[in-house]
Design an enzyme around this catalytic site. Structure first.
Site, PDB file in Angstrom:
ATOM      1  N   HIS A   8       0.827  -1.206   0.000  1.00 50.73           N
ATOM      2  CA  HIS A   8       0.000   0.000   0.000  1.00 50.73           C
ATOM      3  C   HIS A   8       0.857   1.250   0.000  1.00 50.73           C
ATOM      4  O   HIS A   8       2.040   1.208   0.300  1.00 50.73           O
ATOM      5  CB  HIS A   8      -0.965   0.018   1.200  1.00 50.73           C
ATOM      6  CG  HIS A   8      -0.296   0.058   2.542  1.00 50.73           C
ATOM      7  ND1 HIS A   8       0.012  -1.069   3.255  1.00 50.73           N
ATOM      8  CD2 HIS A   8       0.114   1.101   3.305  1.00 50.73           C
ATOM      9  CE1 HIS A   8       0.583  -0.721   4.403  1.00 50.73           C
ATOM     10  NE2 HIS A   8       0.659   0.600   4.459  1.00 50.73           N
ATOM     11  N   HIS A  81       3.890   7.438   3.190  1.00 51.53           N
ATOM     12  CA  HIS A  81       4.850   6.336   3.134  1.00 51.53           C
ATOM     13  C   HIS A  81       4.462   5.327   2.059  1.00 51.53           C
ATOM     14  O   HIS A  81       3.354   5.375   1.526  1.00 51.53           O
ATOM     15  CB  HIS A  81       4.975   5.635   4.498  1.00 51.53           C
ATOM     16  CG  HIS A  81       3.750   4.915   4.959  1.00 51.53           C
ATOM     17  ND1 HIS A  81       2.749   5.522   5.692  1.00 51.53           N
ATOM     18  CD2 HIS A  81       3.339   3.633   4.780  1.00 51.53           C
ATOM     19  CE1 HIS A  81       1.794   4.638   5.954  1.00 51.53           C
ATOM     20  NE2 HIS A  81       2.126   3.471   5.408  1.00 51.53           N
ATOM     21  N   GLU A 132       7.742   1.665   4.887  1.00 46.21           N
ATOM     22  CA  GLU A 132       7.222   0.673   5.827  1.00 46.21           C
ATOM     23  C   GLU A 132       7.512  -0.704   5.245  1.00 46.21           C
ATOM     24  O   GLU A 132       7.306  -0.928   4.045  1.00 46.21           O
ATOM     25  CB  GLU A 132       5.705   0.864   5.993  1.00 46.21           C
ATOM     26  CG  GLU A 132       5.045  -0.150   6.935  1.00 46.21           C
ATOM     27  CD  GLU A 132       3.533   0.070   7.075  1.00 46.21           C
ATOM     28  OE1 GLU A 132       2.951   0.855   6.310  1.00 46.21           O
ATOM     29  OE2 GLU A 132       2.938  -0.567   7.963  1.00 46.21           O
TER      30      GLU A 132
END
Ligand code: CO
Length: 146
Positions: A8, A81, A132
């Protein structure tokens, strides 16, 4: 250690419901979860699904939210992110450290909004991009990733 698929893209916003409406109206991305509060993470989240990944809309929740600082600098929100899957989060964390990157927080993986362990790598290590890393959900065997 090599990153896997993009899971994502995180987008910070002052209002996840309003942001989800924009993605639906402008881009036809109507497949979205209801807003969910994660008090332990300090965020309220809506996941908007597109065919190959999700857009993680993130609104600050509570005074200690990690999103506050970002929204102070970018009051209307913005791209926050990118999250990549890794086969083993502990191995990934150890590799990040041995490759000289800075893992944020305690350095210990913790359960993120997707229910699997994650770490964040400091944006200074990637030209300003916060990364991440997420335990590949298909390979997750329980708390801690092992
Ligand atoms: Co994320």
């Amino acid at each position: 250690m090599k990153i896997g698929r993009l899971n994502h893209v995180g987008v910070a916003t002052p209002d996840v419901e309003e942001a989800a409406k924009v993605y639906a109206r402008l881009y036809g991305a109507v497949e979205a979860t209801p807003a969910r509060d994660f008090p332990q993470l300090g965020v309220k989240v809506i996941f908007v699904s597109v065919p190959n990944m999700q857009i993680e809309l993130i609104e600050p929740l509570g005074d200690a939210s990690p999103i506050h600082k970002y929204l102070e600098k970018n009051p209307k929100g913005g791209q926050h992110h990118m999250c990549f899957e890794v086969p083993d989060i502990i191995e990934a964390r150890d590799e990040m450290v041995s490759r000289g990157a800075t893992v944020l927080g305690t350095g210990e993986p913790y359960i993120g909004a997707h229910g699997v362990p994650v770490i964040f790598v400091h944006p200074k290590d990637t030209g300003g991009v916060l990364i991440e890393l997420m335990q590949d959900p298909a390979l997750y065997k329980g708390e801690g990733g092992h």
